[in-house]
Design a protein around this motif. Structure first.
Motif: not given
Length: 510
Positions: A345-358
């Motif tokens: 989960e993230s505030a922007t679609l571009g950051d959604l699949f980053k490891w820090s967004s888990r």
């Protein structure tokens, strides 16, 4: 250090509680299932006494074993009638009651598959944004602080699983399985009923053909008699009374002949519907009934009657009701649902699949994992009482079905035994009436008796011949009914086509 110790104790206690709950997982609260003692007799009352031998030879009962799912075979082939064989094949393939029963069987097995899914975890996945705004108070901000709205993108998978602590899931699956087996037995019951109805309608049709043949001969004889009477009247040997009586008898015979034709048409229409056709699409050429001396092996009551599909259906319904008691009992005990969610989960679609967004969540989003019922206003006790009463009802239905089965077998055994004697006496009556009619005709020609005596003898012959044809038809129908009462067919008869073959058969289990 103290906090760590207290937390450790809490986790240890929770782990011990969870371990204890898992230890009792699968514990069943369903009562032990046993079929009721029926106190069955050792032999059929109407079974003829035979010589010493095995139970199969003497007609005595043996311990029942599951056999409802065995093939009944194409039992109608014992009559050796190609026309009947063809009709049975058409009925199995196109009868709409059979098609509906096959569909109900597939439906029940679909429900069984759905009930079995309770043994496995459920896994879901989702993707999408949410628009949300937190309150200032929830963030420990002073009143009036402006908290901006935000969009949260989530790509998550969730899993849930109900631990079967007290056998609720297992009892539900077992009840569904029993009901699927009941539907399988009911399907076979409908199939057997249709097969027997086709055979009965066929022999009723042939019986009417025999009666029609008798009337054809009778009308021909009455026409000849009228010519003789007309000739004598023209010669002045007799009065007009004899001529009027002869005309009346001929007209009466023709009227009865039309009545038989009307009954035959209705019987042919019924047979067409059994074959899945409209009456306009079906017709059968007339053919008088030919009786076949077939001995139905009623000396095997235990191995045949126990396969009656209606009894198997009643027994499976009783087993399912017993499982429902276990389901109602399990409602008194805690239920444990294990849930978890994980993903990004993230505030922007571009950051959604980053490891820090888990992100992940273990346990229910709202409520508790372990639910203990406390008060429900009597709903659980009412459901348990209903389940027990339903089981008692199914036990009574099962006992009644067995009693009815015994009655049907005994009725048809006695029918066949007594029909044999009745047919022999009727054959003697036909011979005697035909002799009396011949003598009355001769004496009338010689002027020794009045024409009324000839009429009486002719009526007696017609009644005797019709009764003989009707008894022959009743005998064939009783043979079909006996096979129906015994569950249809016997070992060694050809296999029966199964319209529900796409759905694997289920053994009755009783």
């Amino acid at each position: 250090m103290i906090m760590s110790y207290l937390q450790m104790k809490r986790w240890t206690g929770a782990s011990m509680l969870l371990a204890a709950l898992l230890a009792v997982a699968g514990c069943s609260l369903t009562p032990k299932y046993e079929t009721p003692d029926l106190g069955l007799p050792t032999a059929f009352k109407e079974t003829p006494t035979q010589g010493p031998g095995s139970p199969e030879d003497t007609g005595t009962w043996k311990t029942a074993t599951p056999s409802e799912a065995l093939s009944r075979g194409e039992w109608w082939t014992v009559f050796g009638d190609p026309a009947l064989n063809d009709l049975e094949t058409q009925a199995v393939a196109a009868n709409q009651n059979v098609a509906a029963a096959a569909a109900r069987l597939k439906e029940a097995r679909g429900l069984q598959q759905a009930a079995r899914s309770g043994f496995f975890p459920k896994l879901d996945a989702g993707f999408g944004p949410t628009r949300e705004q937190a309150s200032a108070a929830s963030l420990l901000e002073p009143d009036g602080t402006n908290v901006p709205e935000q969009t949260i993108w989530r790509a998550q998978a969730s899993v849930s699983y109900e631990v079967d602590l007290f056998g609720r899931v297992a009892a539900t699956a077992n009840a569904s399985k029993d009901e699927a087996q009941q539907s399988a037995a009911l399907y076979r019951s409908v199939l057997l009923a249709v097969q027997a109805d086709v055979a009965e309608n066929y022999y009723k049709l042939r019986e009417l053909d025999s009666e029609a043949d008798i009337f054809t001969q009778t009308v021909s004889l009455r026409e000849q008699a009228l010519k003789l009477v007309q000739h004598r009247y023209d010669d002045g040997d007799i009065s007009e009374l004899d001529l009027a009586q002869a005309k009346s008898e001929l007209a009466s015979a023709k009227a009865d002949q039309v009545g038989v034709a009307r009954l035959r048409a209705a019987s042919e229409h019924s047979l067409a519907v059994l074959l899945g056709k409209t009456p306009a699409q079906f017709s059968m050429a007339p053919s008088p009934l030919k009786t076949v001396d077939v001995t139905v092996p009623a000396g095997l009551p235990s191995s045949l009657l126990e396969r009656r599909p209606d009894i198997a259906a009643a027994e499976r319904s009783m087993a399912a009701a017993n499982e429902r008691i276990g389901i109602a009992r399990a409602a008194y005990f805690p239920s444990l649902n294990l849930t978890g969610t994980g993903g990004f989960e993230s505030a922007t679609l571009g950051d959604l699949f980053k490891w820090s967004s888990r992100a992940f969540l273990l346990g229910p989003l709202a409520g508790t994992a372990l639910t203990v019922p406390i008060f429900d206003g009597g709903a659980r006790s009412g459901n348990l009482a209903k389940a027990r009463a339903t089981y008692e009802e199914q036990v009574a239905n099962y006992r009644q079905q067995v009693l009815v089965a015994f009655q049907e077998v005994e009725d048809n055994l006695s029918n066949l035994r007594l029909l044999d004697d009745q047919i022999k006496q009727q054959d003697l009556a036909v011979s005697a009436s035909e002799r009396a009619e011949h003598l009355s005709q001769t004496q009338y020609t010689e002027g020794s008796v009045a024409y009324l005596d000839v009429i009486d003898s002719q009526r007696t012959v017609l009644q005797a011949q019709r009764a003989s044809a009707q008894l022959a038809g009743a005998q064939m129908v009783s043979r079909v009914d006996l096979i129906r009462a015994l569950g249809g067919g016997w070992q060694g008869s050809p296999a029966t086509p199964d319209p529900a073959a796409a759905v694997p058969p289920v053994a009755s289990g009783w």
